[in-house]
Design an enzyme around this catalytic site. Structure first.
Site, PDB file in Angstrom:
ATOM      1  N   ASN A  10       0.860  -1.188   0.000  1.00 20.38           N
ATOM      2  CA  ASN A  10       0.000   0.000   0.000  1.00 20.38           C
ATOM      3  C   ASN A  10       0.899   1.242   0.000  1.00 20.38           C
ATOM      4  O   ASN A  10       1.711   1.425   0.919  1.00 20.38           O
ATOM      5  CB  ASN A  10      -0.897  -0.024   1.246  1.00 20.38           C
ATOM      6  CG  ASN A  10      -1.822   1.184   1.308  1.00 20.38           C
ATOM      7  OD1 ASN A  10      -1.405   2.306   1.041  1.00 20.38           O
ATOM      8  ND2 ASN A  10      -3.071   0.955   1.665  1.00 20.38           N
ATOM      9  N   HIS A  13       1.041   6.297   1.760  1.00 20.28           N
ATOM     10  CA  HIS A  13       1.854   7.229   2.549  1.00 20.28           C
ATOM     11  C   HIS A  13       2.883   7.981   1.713  1.00 20.28           C
ATOM     12  O   HIS A  13       3.372   9.025   2.143  1.00 20.28           O
ATOM     13  CB  HIS A  13       2.543   6.501   3.695  1.00 20.28           C
ATOM     14  CG  HIS A  13       1.626   6.230   4.851  1.00 20.28           C
ATOM     15  ND1 HIS A  13       0.348   6.742   4.941  1.00 20.28           N
ATOM     16  CD2 HIS A  13       1.805   5.505   5.978  1.00 20.28           C
ATOM     17  CE1 HIS A  13      -0.207   6.341   6.057  1.00 20.28           C
ATOM     18  NE2 HIS A  13       0.648   5.572   6.710  1.00 20.28           N
ATOM     19  N   HIS A  46      -5.697   3.678  -1.621  1.00 22.67           N
ATOM     20  CA  HIS A  46      -7.023   4.024  -1.118  1.00 22.67           C
ATOM     21  C   HIS A  46      -7.349   5.433  -1.607  1.00 22.67           C
ATOM     22  O   HIS A  46      -6.707   6.395  -1.185  1.00 22.67           O
ATOM     23  CB  HIS A  46      -7.005   3.971   0.420  1.00 22.67           C
ATOM     24  CG  HIS A  46      -8.326   4.238   1.063  1.00 22.67           C
ATOM     25  ND1 HIS A  46      -8.495   4.178   2.430  1.00 22.67           N
ATOM     26  CD2 HIS A  46      -9.545   4.557   0.558  1.00 22.67           C
ATOM     27  CE1 HIS A  46      -9.759   4.441   2.733  1.00 22.67           C
ATOM     28  NE2 HIS A  46     -10.410   4.687   1.613  1.00 22.67           N
ATOM     29  N   ARG A  48      -9.498   8.246  -1.154  1.00 18.97           N
ATOM     30  CA  ARG A  48     -10.471   8.711  -0.159  1.00 18.97           C
ATOM     31  C   ARG A  48     -11.291   9.852  -0.725  1.00 18.97           C
ATOM     32  O   ARG A  48     -10.826  10.608  -1.580  1.00 18.97           O
ATOM     33  CB  ARG A  48      -9.761   9.167   1.115  1.00 18.97           C
ATOM     34  CG  ARG A  48      -9.016   8.061   1.836  1.00 18.97           C
ATOM     35  CD  ARG A  48      -8.459   8.563   3.150  1.00 18.97           C
ATOM     36  NE  ARG A  48      -9.502   8.672   4.144  1.00 18.97           N
ATOM     37  CZ  ARG A  48      -9.684   7.805   5.141  1.00 18.97           C
ATOM     38  NH1 ARG A  48      -8.886   6.788   5.294  1.00 18.97           N
ATOM     39  NH2 ARG A  48     -10.673   7.975   5.993  1.00 18.97           N
ATOM     40  N   ARG A  52      -7.061  13.016   0.627  1.00 17.83           N
ATOM     41  CA  ARG A  52      -5.991  13.490   1.516  1.00 17.83           C
ATOM     42  C   ARG A  52      -4.614  12.970   1.102  1.00 17.83           C
ATOM     43  O   ARG A  52      -3.613  13.562   1.431  1.00 17.83           O
ATOM     44  CB  ARG A  52      -6.278  13.133   2.974  1.00 17.83           C
ATOM     45  CG  ARG A  52      -6.177  11.660   3.264  1.00 17.83           C
ATOM     46  CD  ARG A  52      -6.258  11.393   4.739  1.00 17.83           C
ATOM     47  NE  ARG A  52      -7.591  11.637   5.262  1.00 17.83           N
ATOM     48  CZ  ARG A  52      -8.073  11.039   6.362  1.00 17.83           C
ATOM     49  NH1 ARG A  52      -7.305  10.216   7.036  1.00 17.83           N
ATOM     50  NH2 ARG A  52      -9.293  11.262   6.781  1.00 17.83           N
ATOM     51  N   GLU A  73      -8.743   0.520  -2.963  1.00 24.13           N
ATOM     52  CA  GLU A  73      -9.621   0.573  -1.787  1.00 24.13           C
ATOM     53  C   GLU A  73     -10.554   1.766  -1.928  1.00 24.13           C
ATOM     54  O   GLU A  73     -10.105   2.877  -2.228  1.00 24.13           O
ATOM     55  CB  GLU A  73      -8.793   0.752  -0.513  1.00 24.13           C
ATOM     56  CG  GLU A  73      -7.960  -0.434  -0.147  1.00 24.13           C
ATOM     57  CD  GLU A  73      -7.169  -0.171   1.129  1.00 24.13           C
ATOM     58  OE1 GLU A  73      -7.334   0.897   1.748  1.00 24.13           O
ATOM     59  OE2 GLU A  73      -6.385  -1.036   1.494  1.00 24.13           O
ATOM     60  N   THR A 104      -8.282   3.805   8.323  1.00 19.19           N
ATOM     61  CA  THR A 104      -9.493   2.991   8.435  1.00 19.19           C
ATOM     62  C   THR A 104      -9.512   2.340   9.823  1.00 19.19           C
ATOM     63  O   THR A 104      -8.565   1.658  10.194  1.00 19.19           O
ATOM     64  CB  THR A 104      -9.502   1.906   7.340  1.00 19.19           C
ATOM     65  OG1 THR A 104      -9.141   2.527   6.111  1.00 19.19           O
ATOM     66  CG2 THR A 104     -10.856   1.269   7.213  1.00 19.19           C
ATOM     67  N   GLU A 154     -11.120  -9.212   3.210  1.00 14.77           N
ATOM     68  CA  GLU A 154      -9.842  -8.830   3.800  1.00 14.77           C
ATOM     69  C   GLU A 154     -10.056  -8.760   5.300  1.00 14.77           C
ATOM     70  O   GLU A 154     -10.838  -7.933   5.792  1.00 14.77           O
ATOM     71  CB  GLU A 154      -9.342  -7.482   3.270  1.00 14.77           C
ATOM     72  CG  GLU A 154      -7.983  -7.130   3.901  1.00 14.77           C
ATOM     73  CD  GLU A 154      -7.378  -5.822   3.412  1.00 14.77           C
ATOM     74  OE1 GLU A 154      -7.704  -5.369   2.291  1.00 14.77           O
ATOM     75  OE2 GLU A 154      -6.567  -5.246   4.171  1.00 14.77           O
ATOM     76  N   HIS A 194      -3.730  -4.440   7.816  1.00 16.60           N
ATOM     77  CA  HIS A 194      -3.850  -3.316   8.746  1.00 16.60           C
ATOM     78  C   HIS A 194      -2.951  -3.520   9.953  1.00 16.60           C
ATOM     79  O   HIS A 194      -3.118  -4.480  10.692  1.00 16.60           O
ATOM     80  CB  HIS A 194      -5.288  -3.064   9.218  1.00 16.60           C
ATOM     81  CG  HIS A 194      -5.521  -1.604   9.480  1.00 16.60           C
ATOM     82  ND1 HIS A 194      -5.064  -0.979  10.608  1.00 16.60           N
ATOM     83  CD2 HIS A 194      -6.115  -0.655   8.722  1.00 16.60           C
ATOM     84  CE1 HIS A 194      -5.392   0.300  10.541  1.00 16.60           C
ATOM     85  NE2 HIS A 194      -6.017   0.530   9.406  1.00 16.60           N
TER      86      HIS A 194
HETATM   87  N1  PXP Z   1      -6.003  -2.795   4.474  1.00 11.78           N
HETATM   88  C1  PXP Z   1      -6.898  -1.786   4.534  1.00 11.78           C
HETATM   89  C2  PXP Z   1      -8.310  -2.062   4.169  1.00 11.78           C
HETATM   90  C3  PXP Z   1      -6.497  -0.493   4.912  1.00 11.78           C
HETATM   91  O1  PXP Z   1      -7.399   0.496   4.957  1.00 11.78           O
HETATM   92  C4  PXP Z   1      -5.144  -0.266   5.225  1.00 11.78           C
HETATM   93  C5  PXP Z   1      -4.692   1.098   5.613  1.00 11.78           C
HETATM   94  O2  PXP Z   1      -4.787   1.952   4.545  1.00 11.78           O
HETATM   95  C6  PXP Z   1      -4.251  -1.346   5.129  1.00 11.78           C
HETATM   96  C7  PXP Z   1      -4.714  -2.605   4.780  1.00 11.78           C
HETATM   97  C8  PXP Z   1      -2.791  -1.178   5.393  1.00 11.78           C
HETATM   98  O3  PXP Z   1      -2.582  -0.865   6.731  1.00 11.78           O
HETATM   99  P1  PXP Z   1      -1.142  -0.421   7.223  1.00 11.78           P
HETATM  100  O4  PXP Z   1      -0.837   0.874   6.543  1.00 11.78           O
HETATM  101  O5  PXP Z   1      -1.299  -0.296   8.695  1.00 11.78           O
HETATM  102  O6  PXP Z   1      -0.192  -1.499   6.798  1.00 11.78           O
END
Ligand code: PXP
Length: 245
Positions: A10, A13, A46, A48, A52, A73, A104, A154, A194
């Site tokens: 992901n 960031h 994601h 949003r 952001r 996402e 999330t 998920e 997550h």
């Molecule tokens: N899965 C989902 C559905 C999420 O919303 C996120 C955070 O954006 C993640 C996985 C990844 O989480 P993390 O950034 O804590 O690894």
């Protein structure tokens, strides 16, 4: 038999840093190439409602350039569904979204949003887009997700990641294992994510039903020190070792 295990990185960031200055770097599109070279099996973003971090432009360019697959996402609202229908990513993961949250916070409330999700899953299916629902690790939610027509769930690993004692962590792992098994029995593919880190991921990666992990914060954080390619490679090595242990 274990399902093969995929690492989806992901890259939200990266866009968070860019948006801090509303500048054009660092570019998540360029980072995605390096994550793939480091062994990522897919790229997750994601989009949003408040934009952001990830922007529409990022998604469009990623869809054009990513060689593995894009997992988008989204909240299942009208605007996002229209965009997803237009873009047709390889996979959409529906997530709950609240404006004030930092990230999330919990899985989808299938009772409250079930009707909307049923229609959203069907809409994506009609476009040939694979669908996943981000849900808490509860067995009843696995059956409910299957009834909504999703291809996958998920599992929310946040409670496991936040456990502060070995007992708490093992208890949460037990919930994840039971939910993964229930999901498989309901005919669903099983993903998880997550809060997963280099330190806590191995026990989740060892759950045989899980076939995809979505990991962002830990990989992007490590990439500040070692670069994204190496950060992705190190995470991939840990999860593959855990799966084959
Ligand atoms: N899965 C989902 C559905 C999420 O919303 C996120 C955070 O954006 C993640 C996985 C990844 O989480 P993390 O950034 O804590 O690894």
């Amino acid at each position: 038999m274990s399902a093969p295990l995929r690492l989806y990185v992901n890259i939200d960031h990266v866009a968070t840093v860019r948006q801090a200055r509303r500048a054009d770097e660092p570019d998540p599109v360029r980072v995605a190439v390096l994550a793939e070279l480091g062994g990522a099996d897919g790229i997750t973003v994601h989009l949003r409602e408040d934009r952001r971090h990830i922007q529409d432009r990022d998604v469009r360019l990623l869809l054009d350039t990513v060689r593995t697959g894009v997992n988008l996402e989204l909240a299942a609202d009208e605007e996002m569904l229209r965009l997803a229908e237009d873009w047709r990513p390889m996979q959409v993961t529906f997530v709950p979204e609240r404006r004030q949250e930092v990230t999330t916070e919990g899985g989808l409330d299938l009772e409250e949003t079930g009707r909307r999700l049923l229609a959203a899953v069907a809409q994506m299916r009609a476009q040939g887009v694979r669908t996943a629902l981000f849900v808490d690790a509860r067995e009843d939610l696995m059956r409910a997700s299957a009834a909504l027509g999703a291809d996958a769930v998920e599992l929310h690993t946040g409670e496991y990641a936040n456990a502060r004692t070995p007992e708490g962590s093992s208890a949460q792992l037990g919930r994840l294992r039971a939910a993964a098994l229930a999901a498989r029995e309901a005919g669903l593919a099983v993903h998880a994510g997550h809060g997963l880190t280099y330190e806590n991921v191995a026990r989740v990666a060892a759950i045989p039903e899980i076939e995809e992990l979505n990991i962002g914060h830990a990989i992007i954080s490590r990439s500040v020190f070692v670069g994204i390619e190496r950060a992705a490679r190190e995470m991939k090595a840990i999860i593959m070792a855990a799966r084959h242990a």
